[in-house]
Motif scaffolding. Sequence first.
Motif, PDB file in Angstrom:
ATOM      1  N   VAL A 167       0.845  -1.206   0.000  1.00  0.00           N
ATOM      2  CA  VAL A 167       0.000   0.000   0.000  1.00  0.00           C
ATOM      3  C   VAL A 167       0.874   1.248   0.000  1.00  0.00           C
ATOM      4  N   VAL A 168       0.540   2.204  -0.871  1.00  0.00           N
ATOM      5  CA  VAL A 168       1.223   3.506  -0.850  1.00  0.00           C
ATOM      6  C   VAL A 168       0.155   4.608  -0.813  1.00  0.00           C
ATOM      7  N   PRO A 169       0.428   5.716  -0.114  1.00  0.00           N
ATOM      8  CA  PRO A 169      -0.571   6.793  -0.052  1.00  0.00           C
ATOM      9  C   PRO A 169      -0.773   7.456  -1.412  1.00  0.00           C
ATOM     10  N   LYS A 170      -2.037   7.677  -1.776  1.00  0.00           N
ATOM     11  CA  LYS A 170      -2.342   8.332  -3.046  1.00  0.00           C
ATOM     12  C   LYS A 170      -2.291   9.853  -2.931  1.00  0.00           C
ATOM     13  N   LYS A 171      -2.258  10.343  -1.689  1.00  0.00           N
ATOM     14  CA  LYS A 171      -2.105  11.781  -1.436  1.00  0.00           C
ATOM     15  C   LYS A 171      -1.480  11.939  -0.063  1.00  0.00           C
ATOM     16  N   SER A 172      -1.345  13.166   0.408  1.00  0.00           N
ATOM     17  CA  SER A 172      -0.742  13.404   1.718  1.00  0.00           C
ATOM     18  C   SER A 172      -1.756  13.123   2.831  1.00  0.00           C
ATOM     19  N   PHE A 173      -1.353  12.353   3.819  1.00  0.00           N
ATOM     20  CA  PHE A 173      -2.206  12.064   4.979  1.00  0.00           C
ATOM     21  C   PHE A 173      -1.514  12.549   6.253  1.00  0.00           C
ATOM     22  N   THR A 174      -2.321  13.040   7.188  1.00  0.00           N
ATOM     23  CA  THR A 174      -1.771  13.609   8.418  1.00  0.00           C
ATOM     24  C   THR A 174      -2.168  12.773   9.634  1.00  0.00           C
ATOM     25  N   SER A 175      -1.249  12.729  10.611  1.00  0.00           N
ATOM     26  CA  SER A 175      -1.560  12.025  11.863  1.00  0.00           C
ATOM     27  C   SER A 175      -1.129  12.863  13.054  1.00  0.00           C
ATOM     28  N   LEU A 176      -1.792  12.633  14.174  1.00  0.00           N
ATOM     29  CA  LEU A 176      -1.498  13.330  15.422  1.00  0.00           C
ATOM     30  C   LEU A 176      -1.402  12.281  16.524  1.00  0.00           C
ATOM     31  N   GLU A 177      -0.366  12.393  17.366  1.00  0.00           N
ATOM     32  CA  GLU A 177      -0.097  11.377  18.381  1.00  0.00           C
ATOM     33  C   GLU A 177      -0.436  11.879  19.777  1.00  0.00           C
ATOM     34  N   LEU A 178      -1.223  11.104  20.512  1.00  0.00           N
ATOM     35  CA  LEU A 178      -1.471  11.355  21.925  1.00  0.00           C
ATOM     36  C   LEU A 178      -0.736  10.277  22.718  1.00  0.00           C
ATOM     37  N   PHE A 179      -0.230  10.605  23.902  1.00  0.00           N
ATOM     38  CA  PHE A 179       0.583   9.658  24.683  1.00  0.00           C
ATOM     39  C   PHE A 179       1.723   9.129  23.800  1.00  0.00           C
ATOM     40  N   ALA A 180       2.471  10.052  23.193  1.00  0.00           N
ATOM     41  CA  ALA A 180       3.433   9.683  22.139  1.00  0.00           C
ATOM     42  C   ALA A 180       4.606   8.862  22.660  1.00  0.00           C
ATOM     43  N   GLU A 224       2.110  12.157   7.569  1.00  0.00           N
ATOM     44  CA  GLU A 224       2.858  13.349   7.980  1.00  0.00           C
ATOM     45  C   GLU A 224       2.474  13.656   9.419  1.00  0.00           C
ATOM     46  N   ASN A 225       3.479  13.747  10.294  1.00  0.00           N
ATOM     47  CA  ASN A 225       3.238  13.961  11.723  1.00  0.00           C
ATOM     48  C   ASN A 225       2.930  15.431  12.007  1.00  0.00           C
ATOM     49  N   LEU A 226       1.739  15.687  12.574  1.00  0.00           N
ATOM     50  CA  LEU A 226       1.332  17.062  12.887  1.00  0.00           C
ATOM     51  C   LEU A 226       1.772  17.491  14.274  1.00  0.00           C
ATOM     52  N   ALA A 227       1.644  16.612  15.254  1.00  0.00           N
ATOM     53  CA  ALA A 227       1.979  16.972  16.630  1.00  0.00           C
ATOM     54  C   ALA A 227       2.015  15.719  17.497  1.00  0.00           C
ATOM     55  N   ASN A 228       2.714  15.831  18.630  1.00  0.00           N
ATOM     56  CA  ASN A 228       2.862  14.722  19.574  1.00  0.00           C
ATOM     57  C   ASN A 228       2.654  15.251  20.986  1.00  0.00           C
ATOM     58  N   VAL A 229       1.688  14.704  21.685  1.00  0.00           N
ATOM     59  CA  VAL A 229       1.421  15.115  23.071  1.00  0.00           C
ATOM     60  C   VAL A 229       2.033  14.079  24.006  1.00  0.00           C
ATOM     61  N   GLU A 230       2.862  14.542  24.934  1.00  0.00           N
ATOM     62  CA  GLU A 230       3.540  13.623  25.870  1.00  0.00           C
ATOM     63  C   GLU A 230       3.927  14.405  27.130  1.00  0.00           C
ATOM     64  N   ILE A 231       3.759  13.798  28.289  1.00  0.00           N
ATOM     65  CA  ILE A 231       4.034  14.484  29.561  1.00  0.00           C
ATOM     66  C   ILE A 231       5.436  14.212  30.091  1.00  0.00           C
ATOM     67  N   ASP A 232       6.033  13.064  29.715  1.00  0.00           N
ATOM     68  CA  ASP A 232       7.330  12.673  30.274  1.00  0.00           C
ATOM     69  C   ASP A 232       8.469  13.447  29.609  1.00  0.00           C
ATOM     70  N   LYS A 233       9.284  14.114  30.429  1.00  0.00           N
ATOM     71  CA  LYS A 233      10.338  14.981  29.899  1.00  0.00           C
ATOM     72  C   LYS A 233      11.346  14.208  29.040  1.00  0.00           C
ATOM     73  N   ASP A 234      11.802  13.060  29.537  1.00  0.00           N
ATOM     74  CA  ASP A 234      12.796  12.289  28.781  1.00  0.00           C
ATOM     75  C   ASP A 234      12.236  11.818  27.438  1.00  0.00           C
ATOM     76  N   ALA A 235      10.978  11.351  27.440  1.00  0.00           N
ATOM     77  CA  ALA A 235      10.359  10.907  26.181  1.00  0.00           C
ATOM     78  C   ALA A 235      10.240  12.076  25.207  1.00  0.00           C
ATOM     79  N   CYS A 236       9.890  13.261  25.717  1.00  0.00           N
ATOM     80  CA  CYS A 236       9.809  14.446  24.850  1.00  0.00           C
ATOM     81  C   CYS A 236      11.172  14.786  24.260  1.00  0.00           C
ATOM     82  N   ASP A 237      12.223  14.682  25.087  1.00  0.00           N
ATOM     83  CA  ASP A 237      13.585  14.919  24.580  1.00  0.00           C
ATOM     84  C   ASP A 237      13.958  13.895  23.512  1.00  0.00           C
ATOM     85  N   THR A 238      13.555  12.629  23.725  1.00  0.00           N
ATOM     86  CA  THR A 238      13.791  11.587  22.716  1.00  0.00           C
ATOM     87  C   THR A 238      13.152  11.977  21.388  1.00  0.00           C
TER      88      THR A 238
END
Length: 372
Positions: A33-46, A61-75
Amino acid sequence: MGTVVMSSQQLSFFNEINKEDYQLNEFTDVKNVVPKKSFTSLELFAGAGGMALGMENAGFENLANVEIDKDACDTLRNNRPDWLVIEDDINVVAQKGMKNYIDYDHEIDLICGGIPCQAFSYAGKGKGFADTRGTLFHPMSQIINELKPKTFILENVRGLTTHDRGRTLETMIEVFEDLGYEIVWNILNAWDYDTAQKRERMFMVGIRDDLIRKQQYTYCYPEAQEYKPVLRDILQNVPDSEGREYSKKKYNVMKLVPPGGCWVDLPENVAKEYMKGSYHLGGGKRGMARRMSWDEPSLTLTTAPDMKQTERCHPEETRPFTIREYAKIQSFPDDWIFSGGITSQYKQIGNAVPVTLAKYMGLSMIRYLNQF
């Protein structure tokens, strides 16, 4: 004969949601499977980005990532400097509204969330949001209600499907249906999707009602792959990295365990001393003093490789898996670098969705979305 008048409680009995009716057992090949156009995703608890990276590899295409843990955000920031990382409590984000964080006026194709596996407890069904307050499911449902994405994926442990005799899952289904989504779920095993690990997870998929009305073909889960990797296949040329070490006492126990073995392979006096009270509980504790085998997949990785109940010892050397080995088993690429101390790194990796499993789920979503 007189008219029978039913109370609202009796009527609601007939509207009960049965989780079994929502389990989808339809699978299709998505490898090409390949995308026929651009698709967007958003991550919660990333978290450390297992799901997000899998979705990127599938073509989102990644729009945003919500995460509370500082180390995971730095990753996330260190590996993908161009990604928007929202380091905040998801309850706060949901309350303020995602639109205060992202500058994006178009429809979002996919929201993903692997809700942390805290215990859910509900007073009873039929109250929708009232049942979910105080759980991390609630802000996820709020954000989905605000943004109204075309689709979403909710990932969780297999146990969610039977928690509180199924009522927890049924409450979630009810909430999402009320928000205007058709819901399906199933349990997938990472070993079926190019991952050298037995790891069963529930994937719930939501599709917005208007898409259901327009669809030419239905959503299907990704079919299992024939290739079933084992540790010998993936733990080759792993970069050097930090790792936990056993105490001398534990080392002397673990060195007696053969590849693929566990406490039952120990001399009885050693097993009794090591297991203590657990020894008399009998056969179920096969995770204790467990050494992996080269010719099998790993058992499910947890947040640490050397916890007594879920031991994950290297097949050959008497030590826990290193950070890079742990990451490899979760199908992260070798150049995905984790931030924080060693305990935090193990936790980030152990909590992640395996990257290749996430990719196959992403491809199944693209296959569906390609028709619109």
